[in-house]
Scaffold this motif. Structure first.
Motif, short mmCIF file in Angstrom:
data_model
loop_
_atom_site.label_atom_id
_atom_site.label_comp_id
_atom_site.label_asym_id
_atom_site.label_seq_id
_atom_site.Cartn_x
_atom_site.Cartn_y
_atom_site.Cartn_z
N LYS A 236 49.56 60.05 45.70
CA LYS A 236 49.77 58.61 45.73
C LYS A 236 50.17 58.08 47.10
O LYS A 236 50.49 56.89 47.23
N VAL A 237 50.18 58.92 48.12
CA VAL A 237 50.59 58.50 49.46
C VAL A 237 49.55 58.96 50.47
O VAL A 237 48.81 59.92 50.22
N PRO A 238 49.48 58.31 51.63
CA PRO A 238 48.49 58.71 52.65
C PRO A 238 48.85 60.05 53.29
O PRO A 238 50.03 60.36 53.48
N VAL A 239 47.83 60.80 53.64
CA VAL A 239 48.01 62.12 54.26
C VAL A 239 47.19 62.17 55.54
O VAL A 239 46.00 61.79 55.56
N LEU A 240 47.80 62.66 56.61
CA LEU A 240 47.11 62.91 57.87
C LEU A 240 46.73 64.38 57.92
O LEU A 240 47.58 65.26 57.76
N PHE A 241 45.45 64.66 58.15
CA PHE A 241 44.97 66.03 58.28
C PHE A 241 44.61 66.27 59.74
O PHE A 241 43.86 65.51 60.34
N ILE A 242 45.15 67.35 60.31
CA ILE A 242 44.85 67.73 61.69
C ILE A 242 44.35 69.17 61.68
O ILE A 242 45.01 70.06 61.13
N SER A 243 43.18 69.40 62.29
CA SER A 243 42.62 70.74 62.28
C SER A 243 41.62 70.87 63.43
O SER A 243 41.25 69.89 64.08
N GLY A 244 41.23 72.10 63.70
CA GLY A 244 40.16 72.35 64.65
C GLY A 244 38.84 72.45 63.92
O GLY A 244 38.81 72.78 62.73
N ASP A 245 37.75 72.19 64.62
CA ASP A 245 36.44 72.29 63.96
C ASP A 245 35.88 73.71 64.01
O ASP A 245 34.76 73.95 63.56
N ASN A 246 36.68 74.64 64.51
CA ASN A 246 36.26 76.04 64.57
C ASN A 246 37.27 76.92 63.84
O ASN A 246 37.69 77.96 64.34
N ASP A 247 37.70 76.45 62.66
CA ASP A 247 38.74 77.13 61.90
C ASP A 247 38.18 77.58 60.56
O ASP A 247 38.06 76.78 59.63
N PRO A 248 37.81 78.85 60.41
CA PRO A 248 37.22 79.32 59.15
C PRO A 248 38.21 79.29 57.98
O PRO A 248 37.79 79.31 56.82
N LEU A 249 39.50 79.24 58.26
CA LEU A 249 40.50 79.20 57.21
C LEU A 249 40.70 77.80 56.66
O LEU A 249 41.33 77.61 55.60
N CYS A 250 40.19 76.80 57.39
CA CYS A 250 40.36 75.41 56.97
C CYS A 250 39.10 74.63 57.33
O CYS A 250 39.09 73.86 58.30
N PRO A 251 38.03 74.80 56.57
CA PRO A 251 36.75 74.17 56.89
C PRO A 251 36.84 72.65 56.90
O PRO A 251 37.49 72.04 56.04
N VAL A 252 36.18 72.04 57.87
CA VAL A 252 36.23 70.58 58.02
C VAL A 252 35.66 69.88 56.79
O VAL A 252 36.17 68.84 56.36
N ASN A 253 34.59 70.44 56.21
CA ASN A 253 33.99 69.77 55.05
C ASN A 253 34.94 69.72 53.87
O ASN A 253 34.93 68.75 53.08
N VAL A 254 35.81 70.72 53.73
CA VAL A 254 36.82 70.70 52.67
C VAL A 254 37.83 69.60 52.94
O VAL A 254 38.22 68.84 52.03
N LEU A 255 38.25 69.47 54.18
CA LEU A 255 39.20 68.42 54.55
C LEU A 255 38.60 67.03 54.32
O LEU A 255 39.29 66.11 53.86
N GLU A 256 37.33 66.88 54.66
CA GLU A 256 36.66 65.59 54.46
C GLU A 256 36.66 65.20 52.99
O GLU A 256 36.92 64.03 52.63
N ASN A 257 36.41 66.17 52.12
CA ASN A 257 36.39 65.90 50.68
C ASN A 257 37.78 65.54 50.17
O ASN A 257 37.93 64.63 49.33
N ILE A 258 38.79 66.25 50.66
CA ILE A 258 40.16 65.96 50.21
C ILE A 258 40.60 64.59 50.71
O ILE A 258 41.23 63.82 49.96
N GLU A 259 40.29 64.29 51.96
CA GLU A 259 40.65 62.99 52.51
C GLU A 259 40.05 61.86 51.68
O GLU A 259 40.72 60.87 51.33
N LYS A 260 38.78 61.98 51.34
CA LYS A 260 38.11 60.94 50.54
C LYS A 260 38.71 60.87 49.14
O LYS A 260 38.84 59.78 48.57
N SER A 261 39.06 62.01 48.59
CA SER A 261 39.62 62.04 47.24
C SER A 261 40.98 61.35 47.18
O SER A 261 41.30 60.66 46.20
N ILE A 262 41.78 61.52 48.24
CA ILE A 262 43.11 60.89 48.27
C ILE A 262 43.00 59.40 48.57
O ILE A 262 43.63 58.56 47.91
N GLY A 263 42.20 59.05 49.58
CA GLY A 263 42.11 57.65 49.99
C GLY A 263 43.44 57.16 50.51
O GLY A 263 44.13 57.84 51.26
N ARG A 264 43.84 55.94 50.14
CA ARG A 264 45.15 55.37 50.48
C ARG A 264 45.44 55.38 51.98
O ARG A 264 46.58 55.54 52.41
N GLY A 265 44.39 55.24 52.78
CA GLY A 265 44.59 55.22 54.22
C GLY A 265 44.74 56.57 54.86
O GLY A 265 45.18 56.68 56.02
#
Length: 311
Positions: A236-265
């Motif tokens: 229910k609150v906004p989340v800032l995600f910070i990551s590198g685009d060369n991080d196999p442990l935290c794929p950017v496409n996963v972060l993009e999906n989570i960011e869209k799912s949360i919304g709220r800025g």
């Protein structure tokens, strides 16, 4: 054991923590001189101009300011104390970093990576956040058994299974409640900020989904691992995600999906060519430069979402 008033007679060197020689089991570190009985350690450290980071780059306090009119002296002192939060078998160890001169009355719960709450890189990051005016609680998520670099990697899966999710979630909830109770004791009802790295960055998603905006007003996840996309829409609150685009442990496409799912800025910031851990464990001058940029982005996010809203 509270957030705002550390007894000056109990302050020791930040780099040489040890029990209070006069009374190692009794400390006054509360809003209202609250007494907490536990073998704790306290420290204070100046945020000196020219403080060195791990790769040798000098960092001035003036680089960490949120407001232009906050001078270096206002960012000079951060107090630290080892404490225990919770009661009985539910109690866990933690370290509290508290801004002394420019305290903004806002709490941050910082969730560590797999190397735990005593890791020097994580503590340095917590200290820098406190230097910006915050009260930062860094709990021991692994109950004295963090992963260590000297362990054979073949044992990692066995170790991570022992970090039972329900137990970790309970310890995080205990830590958050402790902070909220301490603020309420002096009539402050601000929401907390939640920040996590790697393992802790993944837990940011779980915690905020369960919290439903009760304790936390904003979140920051640095290259979170093992994130549960299915619960992201519950946040229910906004989340800032910070990551590198060369991080196999935290794929950017996963972060993009989570960011869209949360919304709220919510916001996703990626750093080109960066891998895992660059923001709090920079390994080169180039990584260190991006780590500073990431810190500034996080700092402004916390300020805008927690401090500015209540001013």
């Amino acid at each position: 054991m509270g957030l705002f008033s550390l007894s000056t007679s109990a302050s020791l060197s930040f780099c040489n923590l040890s029990p209070n020689p006069r009374n190692p089991t009794l400390h006054h570190f509360g809003f209202l001189s609250t007494t907490f009985a536990s073998p704790l350690r306290t420290s204070s450290r100046a945020c000196s101009i020219g403080r060195r980071r791990l790769v040798g780059r000098r960092v001035s306090c003036s680089l960490l300011k949120v407001e232009e009119d906050i001078n270096d002296e206002a960012c000079e002192l951060v107090s630290g104390i080892e404490l225990s939060v919770g009661e009985g078998e539910d109690s866990i160890n933690a370290h509290l970093f508290k801004a002394v001169k420019n305290n903004n009355g806002t709490g941050i719960l910082l969730l560590s990576d797999i190397f735990g709450f005593e890791d020097s890189s994580t503590r340095e990051f917590a200290y820098r956040v406190a230097c910006n005016g915050y009260n930062v609680l860094l709990p021991d998520l692994f109950r004295g058994d963090p992963w260590t670099k000297d362990r054979p990697k073949i044992l990692f899966d066995e170790w991570i299974v022992k970090q039972e999710p329900q137990r970790v979630a309970k310890d995080i909830a205990t830590s958050a409640k402790w902070m909220v109770d301490e603020f309420l004791a002096v009539g402050i009802s601000k929401k907390l900020g939640l920040v996590g790295f790697c393992f802790g960055g993944g837990k940011v998603i779980d915690v905020l989904a369960r919290d439903q905006g009760a304790y936390f007003g904003i979140g920051v996840s640095f290259y979170g691992t093992r994130m549960d996309l299915t619960v992201a829409s519950d946040i229910k609150v906004p989340v800032l995600f910070i990551s590198g685009d060369n991080d196999p442990l935290c794929p950017v496409n996963v972060l993009e999906n989570i960011e869209k799912s949360i919304g709220r800025g919510s916001r996703l910031v990626t750093f080109k060519g960066r891998g895992h851990g660059f923001a709090h464990r920079p390994q080169s001058a180039e990584e260190d430069e991006d780590a500073e940029k990431a810190f500034t982005i996080m700092r402004n996010w916390l300020n805008d979402g927690l401090v500015a809203l209540t001013e």
